[in-house]
Write a protein that holds these residues in place. Structure first.
Motif, PDB file in Angstrom:
ATOM      1  N   ILE A 152      82.305  41.943  28.559  1.00 16.10           N
ATOM      2  CA  ILE A 152      82.107  43.185  29.290  1.00 16.10           C
ATOM      3  C   ILE A 152      83.447  43.906  29.374  1.00 16.10           C
ATOM      4  N   HIS A 153      83.484  45.167  28.967  1.00 15.89           N
ATOM      5  CA  HIS A 153      84.658  46.025  29.116  1.00 15.89           C
ATOM      6  C   HIS A 153      84.355  47.053  30.198  1.00 15.89           C
ATOM      7  N   PHE A 154      85.321  47.342  31.041  1.00 16.34           N
ATOM      8  CA  PHE A 154      85.132  48.327  32.103  1.00 16.34           C
ATOM      9  C   PHE A 154      86.361  49.225  32.172  1.00 16.34           C
ATOM     10  N   LYS A 155      86.138  50.543  32.075  1.00 21.49           N
ATOM     11  CA  LYS A 155      87.228  51.518  32.180  1.00 21.49           C
ATOM     12  C   LYS A 155      86.851  52.579  33.209  1.00 21.49           C
ATOM     13  N   THR A 156      87.834  52.968  34.021  1.00 14.75           N
ATOM     14  CA  THR A 156      87.593  54.001  35.025  1.00 14.75           C
ATOM     15  C   THR A 156      88.913  54.619  35.441  1.00 14.75           C
ATOM     16  N   ASP A 157      88.850  55.831  35.935  1.00 21.78           N
ATOM     17  CA  ASP A 157      90.015  56.453  36.557  1.00 21.78           C
ATOM     18  C   ASP A 157      89.981  56.257  38.064  1.00 21.78           C
ATOM     19  N   ASN A 158      88.848  55.791  38.599  1.00 19.29           N
ATOM     20  CA  ASN A 158      88.635  55.731  40.043  1.00 19.29           C
ATOM     21  C   ASN A 158      89.192  54.434  40.622  1.00 19.29           C
ATOM     22  N   THR A 159      90.234  54.544  41.425  1.00 20.11           N
ATOM     23  CA  THR A 159      90.901  53.361  41.970  1.00 20.11           C
ATOM     24  C   THR A 159      89.971  52.577  42.884  1.00 20.11           C
ATOM     25  N   GLN A 170      86.516  38.751  40.573  1.00 23.47           N
ATOM     26  CA  GLN A 170      87.380  37.612  40.880  1.00 23.47           C
ATOM     27  C   GLN A 170      86.722  36.619  41.825  1.00 23.47           C
ATOM     28  N   SER A 171      85.763  37.093  42.610  1.00 18.88           N
ATOM     29  CA  SER A 171      85.115  36.229  43.596  1.00 18.88           C
ATOM     30  C   SER A 171      83.954  35.431  43.017  1.00 18.88           C
ATOM     31  N   ARG A 172      83.509  35.771  41.817  1.00 18.33           N
ATOM     32  CA  ARG A 172      82.328  35.134  41.234  1.00 18.33           C
ATOM     33  C   ARG A 172      82.722  33.971  40.333  1.00 18.33           C
ATOM     34  N   GLU A 173      82.090  32.834  40.550  1.00 17.40           N
ATOM     35  CA  GLU A 173      82.384  31.651  39.755  1.00 17.40           C
ATOM     36  C   GLU A 173      81.798  31.746  38.354  1.00 17.40           C
ATOM     37  N   ASP A 174      80.841  32.654  38.158  1.00 24.94           N
ATOM     38  CA  ASP A 174      80.209  32.765  36.840  1.00 24.94           C
ATOM     39  C   ASP A 174      80.872  33.818  35.960  1.00 24.94           C
ATOM     40  N   ILE A 175      82.016  34.368  36.389  1.00 22.68           N
ATOM     41  CA  ILE A 175      82.725  35.371  35.594  1.00 22.68           C
ATOM     42  C   ILE A 175      84.133  34.882  35.279  1.00 22.68           C
ATOM     43  N   ASP A 176      84.466  34.923  34.010  1.00 23.52           N
ATOM     44  CA  ASP A 176      85.822  34.626  33.540  1.00 23.52           C
ATOM     45  C   ASP A 176      86.531  35.956  33.310  1.00 23.52           C
ATOM     46  N   LEU A 177      87.483  36.275  34.172  1.00 20.35           N
ATOM     47  CA  LEU A 177      88.223  37.532  34.049  1.00 20.35           C
ATOM     48  C   LEU A 177      89.328  37.335  33.011  1.00 20.35           C
ATOM     49  N   ILE A 178      89.135  37.928  31.849  1.00 17.41           N
ATOM     50  CA  ILE A 178      90.074  37.732  30.744  1.00 17.41           C
ATOM     51  C   ILE A 178      91.389  38.457  31.005  1.00 17.41           C
ATOM     52  N   GLY A 179      91.303  39.655  31.578  1.00 20.49           N
ATOM     53  CA  GLY A 179      92.521  40.400  31.878  1.00 20.49           C
ATOM     54  C   GLY A 179      92.188  41.752  32.469  1.00 20.49           C
ATOM     55  N   PHE A 180      93.195  42.373  33.081  1.00 20.26           N
ATOM     56  CA  PHE A 180      92.985  43.702  33.658  1.00 20.26           C
ATOM     57  C   PHE A 180      94.320  44.425  33.766  1.00 20.26           C
ATOM     58  N   LEU A 214      89.444  46.545  32.603  1.00 22.49           N
ATOM     59  CA  LEU A 214      89.359  45.086  32.654  1.00 22.49           C
ATOM     60  C   LEU A 214      88.350  44.609  31.633  1.00 22.49           C
ATOM     61  N   LYS A 215      88.511  43.351  31.245  1.00 22.35           N
ATOM     62  CA  LYS A 215      87.543  42.728  30.364  1.00 22.35           C
ATOM     63  C   LYS A 215      87.227  41.333  30.894  1.00 22.35           C
ATOM     64  N   CYS A 216      85.973  40.929  30.770  1.00 19.38           N
ATOM     65  CA  CYS A 216      85.561  39.652  31.315  1.00 19.38           C
ATOM     66  C   CYS A 216      84.354  39.139  30.515  1.00 19.38           C
ATOM     67  N   ARG A 217      83.907  37.961  30.867  1.00 17.72           N
ATOM     68  CA  ARG A 217      82.687  37.411  30.284  1.00 17.72           C
ATOM     69  C   ARG A 217      82.042  36.475  31.296  1.00 17.72           C
ATOM     70  N   PHE A 218      80.749  36.296  31.140  1.00 16.86           N
ATOM     71  CA  PHE A 218      80.042  35.342  31.985  1.00 16.86           C
ATOM     72  C   PHE A 218      80.266  33.927  31.431  1.00 16.86           C
TER      73      PHE A 218
END
Length: 219
Positions: A152-159, A170-180, A214-218
């Motif tokens: 999953i890729h996510f891009k936004t200008d909204n802080t 970051q709070s979900r155990e089923d998500i691996d946050l690759i980077g941001f 950010l990019k992540c995966r389940f």
């Protein structure tokens, strides 16, 4: 309805790279995108709320061995990307006109390799959280549709939306946050995107807004 919109809707009906209600393919496409729409076995990459399709078409130009699908409910918007792809002979791109809430009606489990969420409406009010495309409600829909290790890729200008999304992921155990990053154009991922921008990304960047990614995966 304006005459221009009517013309665009008619062209969408005729253009084979647009999948929408009223076409026979709309009822049979689930689980069959590679076989019916693209006639190959290349990975499927989906952009949500694609608008005029600049990003979807840009990715398709740069990655000919992947298939790209832009999703939006506004037929007058996806007409633009559809027309550009047709004019340039880009065959690895398609557009799906549907509500994102109904995404699982058009894709089967394990059918999507990558998902792009680009500059969605931030829905800043607390009462609108469930409408955010990165909310738990939508994540539970995306999860079965993505292949194992799908990105999953996510891009936004909204802080505010980015901070909400980052904290949730970051709070979900089923998500691996690759980077941001809070400043995409000063990050290690900048060159991976070949300078492709959505209309909103260009508009906000030109105003000096920092783009978050950010990019992540389940897992």
């Amino acid at each position: 309805m304006s005459r221009k919109k009517l013309v665009r809707f008619k062209e969408n009906e005729a253009n084979p790279n647009v999948v929408q209600p009223g076409k026979a393919i709309f009822e049979t496409i689930k689980g069959n995108w590679n076989e019916i729409q693209f006639q190959n076995d290349h990975p499927l990459v989906v952009e949500l709320a694609c608008g005029r399709g600049e990003f979807t078409v840009g990715l398709a130009r740069n990655f000919p061995h992947q298939n790209f699908i832009g999703v939006d409910i506004k037929g007058s918007r996806i007409w633009k990307g559809s027309s550009i792809a047709t004019a340039e002979g880009i065959s690895n791109v398609g557009f799906l006109r549907t509500q994102i809430e109904l995404l699982d009606a058009s894709f089967a489990p394990d059918e999507i390799s990558e998902l792009w969420i680009t500059f969605p409406d931030p829905f800043p009010r607390d009462g609108d959280e469930k409408r955010r495309l990165t909310s738990p409600r939508f994540l539970e829909m995306y999860k079965p549709l993505l292949k194992q290790e799908g990105i999953i890729h996510f891009k936004t200008d909204n802080t505010g939306l980015f901070d909400y999304t980052l904290e949730l992921f970051q709070s979900r155990e089923d998500i691996d946050l690759i980077g941001f990053t809070h400043d995409f154009y000063q990050s290690e991922w900048k060159d991976d995107h070949f300078g492709i921008q959505t209309r909103y990304e260009k508009m906000f960047s030109d105003k000096g807004e920092k783009i978050k990614y950010l990019k992540c995966r389940f897992v």
